[in-house]
Write an enzyme that holds these catalytic residues in place. Structure first.
Site, PDB file in Angstrom:
ATOM      1  CG  HIS A 106      40.479  32.385  48.066  1.00 38.89           C
ATOM      2  ND1 HIS A 106      40.355  31.017  47.903  1.00 38.89           N
ATOM      3  CD2 HIS A 106      39.207  32.870  48.039  1.00 38.89           C
ATOM      4  CE1 HIS A 106      39.070  30.707  47.789  1.00 38.89           C
ATOM      5  NE2 HIS A 106      38.348  31.810  47.865  1.00 38.89           N
TER       6      HIS A 106
ATOM      7  CG  HIS B 258      40.819  32.974  43.866  1.00 37.37           C
ATOM      8  ND1 HIS B 258      40.994  31.626  44.069  1.00 37.37           N
ATOM      9  CD2 HIS B 258      39.556  33.249  44.324  1.00 37.37           C
ATOM     10  CE1 HIS B 258      39.914  31.115  44.623  1.00 37.37           C
ATOM     11  NE2 HIS B 258      39.031  32.056  44.798  1.00 37.37           N
TER      12      HIS B 258
ATOM     13  CG  HIS C 269      34.380  33.718  50.846  1.00 36.11           C
ATOM     14  ND1 HIS C 269      33.847  34.241  49.687  1.00 36.11           N
ATOM     15  CD2 HIS C 269      35.483  33.036  50.449  1.00 36.11           C
ATOM     16  CE1 HIS C 269      34.586  33.882  48.656  1.00 36.11           C
ATOM     17  NE2 HIS C 269      35.601  33.149  49.085  1.00 36.11           N
TER      18      HIS C 269
ATOM     19  CG  HIS D 208      33.279  28.957  42.837  1.00 38.91           C
ATOM     20  ND1 HIS D 208      32.083  29.500  43.214  1.00 38.91           N
ATOM     21  CD2 HIS D 208      34.027  28.924  43.962  1.00 38.91           C
ATOM     22  CE1 HIS D 208      32.102  29.762  44.511  1.00 38.91           C
ATOM     23  NE2 HIS D 208      33.270  29.410  44.993  1.00 38.91           N
TER      24      HIS D 208
ATOM     25  CE1 TYR E 204      32.364  30.976  49.056  1.00 36.52           C
ATOM     26  CE2 TYR E 204      30.298  31.254  47.879  1.00 36.52           C
ATOM     27  CZ  TYR E 204      31.667  31.419  47.946  1.00 36.52           C
ATOM     28  OH  TYR E 204      32.328  32.025  46.914  1.00 36.52           O
TER      29      TYR E 204
ATOM     30  CD  GLU F 145      35.251  29.326  48.387  1.00 33.05           C
ATOM     31  OE1 GLU F 145      35.900  30.393  48.423  1.00 33.05           O
ATOM     32  OE2 GLU F 145      34.841  28.820  47.327  1.00 33.05           O
TER      33      GLU F 145
END
Lengths: 308, 308, 308, 308
Positions: free
Chosen positions: C154, C200, C215, C247, C256, C266
């Site tokens: 993503h 996502h 990112h 997260h 990261y 990431e």
């Protein structure tokens, strides 16, 4: 120094049938480094996380199996003490001179115990050329490869008279016995023995034929590495014996498989942190299947029948 | 028995501010069992994988911090030997009678070392009412809960004169020192010390104020458990210090957080298997940040500033 | 076919400063394969678990950042439908001919959305020369190496007007929005958007400057791989931004870090299995630090300040 | 919305023999929550990470097995579309009114396919009283317990005529088929079918008797959870079928075991991220043992013989 007597099993010499194919398995699948070769064609190997010169030796022979296992002891004085105690125990001891047959190793003493296995002891061995980082150390020099075996961990030996062998390990090697399995009439069927916090440095199973090896084990860091090892067994079409599973005995997670010459390798992970003051764990013989193969709870025939 | 002298740190007594709230954290978040209470209101706790009567004691006080830590030694003779060696080393030793203040514990000896910390030793302690299974043993009686802390693992003590403290642990406790950090002029800044295969049983950092505790640690079995511990820190709104991360020093994975009274707890996992014959790992002071917090490579101020 | 419209983000072209050094990072640390080079010197890369020709392109430039991201859509008809809907939405669409600039790719349509980012769509791309096994398939051809990145996962884009961008992704790309963050006055601060079960496929953060990339992410299979990635960051002296952490938003575990050209990568793992019928998760702006960095619960300045 | 037609298998109703004992297994070992009971004594259960009212129903009966499985579809219009397509395909459809028999569920349509299994579809169901957090959400309300099953994942159905069943799932349910196994003469022996990114929502194996269930599966988050599930199987003396192992097919890691009534449960983890544009994976029948049980590479008899 915190430890007396034996530090750990530090060296194993194995007989293999097809040296090239078997060596390829140890190097490229298990993930060991080749350290060198002897003038008589034996191959010296070590795990990435070991400091000493080498820990595994492959010798081409017509039959697979174990030549001997050797234990590193605390220091030169301890070496002589254990030698003397071994002779007093009743085993004949032979001296092997430094660098004689095992490059990098100091003087060794060899003797055969009642189960028919040759054991050796040594206190002095050169550091490997490539050992783990020690100056502002990274966690490794190179990303571990293959099964990511970190070290030689333990052995399981089959032979007659393990009562005596267990007594020898306690009285002479100053080890203790965190876990045992007894027959209904109270005889020892199996014993797991250690000289440190490891759940076992070696184990014995009572067996009529002398000098047999059930397996020897490499240590893996995580259950994820156990999965990775199983994936590599599948992809490389190695022969699986059993696993991934858990031993209730020692609590370790495990796979058994056969390398191309037919020696059984365990990739072992975890196990409880043993202490000599903890109560001994005791298994009844009819629960041994559950003790060994916790998830199915049943003995597998190959465990008792296939040895080298 | 494989080990001499000290077996392990087996008992810690902590001062806490809000007993109920802090106890709730140890029981329901860290996952310890309450074993009992003393007549003076202290609470006795243990981890699910420990055999001995209890390992953590909470005492309500007006200031958080460490009362003392106690090491279990091999046997009664060793206890007397270490007591004598301690006195010869120059520390005054006080005898604490069996069951006096610590239910289930035999005779203890207490003394204060140069860093200002009270240490104790004992060889005899009752088994807990609920200890790990030993007869055809399952791997646990009940599924571990909360952070699934398996045992009290180690301590980090801050105080002056750690050179002497390190020498004491070697000469009197028969421990060894797998890893150290030195200042540019060659003075000891920190030392990680063990009496077994664990990467450390305790550690010292040179610090002007005496008797301070940086943290004490519980052992977790897996990196997955480290994640679970971090999730529980978040969900329960505990104050995180740092982590999950890896220490290059000892190689363990780790989280530091503060329990409700302000004592720093580490949930520690892994670490190399230490042996006294392996070379000592040595860190330069300017690399200590990387040694402690391997991924960022940078010292965090709280590590040096916040102690209890 | 179960899916409509967009299948996934399938291609990203990045600007890098030092091509050789940055390429070395992607190949030897992240673990991508080099697929080929274009006549103008761009390098084509892919992850081991991707089927399509390539997914990451590095272009040497004087400034790091994102050239564009491209989404694979279900089929040729869908491609034309989305093109038409994009124009109707108000964005000017440019056609890029097959194999023009991106070897192996069929016709693409390019357009710039309100946030200043160029997006592209395509339905047709050749299979890579080396794609995952499909005939009695092993789980991989070769043991994954380095960080073991499995696929491009993503992107997080920073720019102005994300309300419109979110509406575009829903109305034109037929995506849905599992999770959002709103300001106290109810304005969108961030949105996490997907066209599939992945938590996502892309996300937007409202930001005054257009066309910025926070990112892009590679997917890792396990939390153990996240640790391995962090170890490789440390050993290779890459610059860590934050992690390993979780997260709360998407529930993924994460690191990261910056590759040598300064683009933030990431390494993302996990995340919930999203469905369009599940309730939307909603964050208040003052909880965004906790949503992003669950364990510390605090925003880190670099998250809002450092973009390329 | 990214998805068309069927979203996922959302409901299974099982016949069980000893309701109390079987319920205890689902609640206290697998880790489901009891949502309620119906007036006719059925028990409604759900996993902690599911939003909808319930997903598993236990019905006391004289024979174990499957009553039916139900799929949630995208919306009311889709529900009617699929109903119409089902009738056109040739299956008789029965309407089940809202809250009729399944509390919280809207209108369902039921029909029996060629393999003898009753399938149902629905688009509307109430949210559970306790569903995952959505407002500044923590990752869960309570630490998951037991096997930590996150959701109902998939089913494997045995019956005759799976060619037609596969065609039905594609044409009517708009699913696709990431992986198949064919006999030497090119006939379908097994098919793994999905409507999303999951490697499979259901699977069929050709079998002479109609309406049989091989297993249904709960999803576990990690390989560590697979180990935990196996530990719980051992400790609770449940009957293991096989595992922990890996399916090469779907790549998931897995355990099969029987709950107390004899229904086979899979605790499944991982699996590749499927996309309809990826090439189909194809197995030869003589490799099916390897496809299913990757590590041993051999079929186990119970896989083909034991169904409910």
């Amino acid at each position: 120094m915190g430890f007396t007597a034996t530090l750990r099993p530090g060296l194993i010499q194995l007989r293999v049938l097809d040296l090239d194919k078997t060596l390829d398995c140890y190097k490229n699948i298990v993930g060991l480094d080749e350290v060198g070769r002897t003038s008589d064609g034996r191959v010296l190997l070590k795990c990435y996380d070991e400091f000493d010169h080498h820990s595994v030796v492959l010798r081409k022979a017509s039959e697979a199996g174990l030549d001997y296992v050797a234990f590193k002891v605390a220091d030169a004085k301890t070496l002589e003490d254990i030698k003397a105690k071994t002779e007093k125990f009743g085993y004949k001891v032979t001296e092997l001179k430094a660098n004689d047959e095992q490059p990098g190793f100091g003087k060794r003493y060899a003797f055969t115990i009642c189960t028919g296995h040759q054991l050796q002891i040594y206190s002095d061995v050169e550091l490997a050329k490539k050992f783990p980082p020690i100056k502002n150390p990274d966690i490794w020099h190179e990303q571990p490869r293959g099964m990511r075996a970190t070290r030689l961990d333990h052995f399981l030996l089959y032979g007659p008279g393990i009562d005596e062998a267990e007594r020898f390990m306690k009285e002479v090697f100053d080890m203790y016995v965190p876990e045992v399995c007894n027959t209904p009439d109270g005889k020892r069927l199996a014993a797991w023995i250690t000289g440190s916090n490891k759940a076992h440095d070696l184990a014995f199973v009572e067996y009529p034929k002398p000098g047999k090896m059930h397996h020897f084990a490499f240590f893996l860091e995580t259950w994820q590495d156990v999965l990775n090892a199983a994936d590599l067994i599948a992809i490389n079409h190695l022969k699986l014996d059993i696993g991934p599973t858990r031993h209730a005995i020692t609590r370790g997670t495990t796979i058994y498989f056969w390398e191309p010459s037919g020696n059984r390798i365990e990739t072992y992970c975890g196990g409880y942190t043993a202490y000599p003051d903890n109560p001994q764990r005791v298994w009844d013989a009819d629960q041994l299947g559950r003790g060994l193969f916790y998830f199915s709870g049943e003995m597998i025939p190959s465990f008792l029948e296939v040895v080298t």
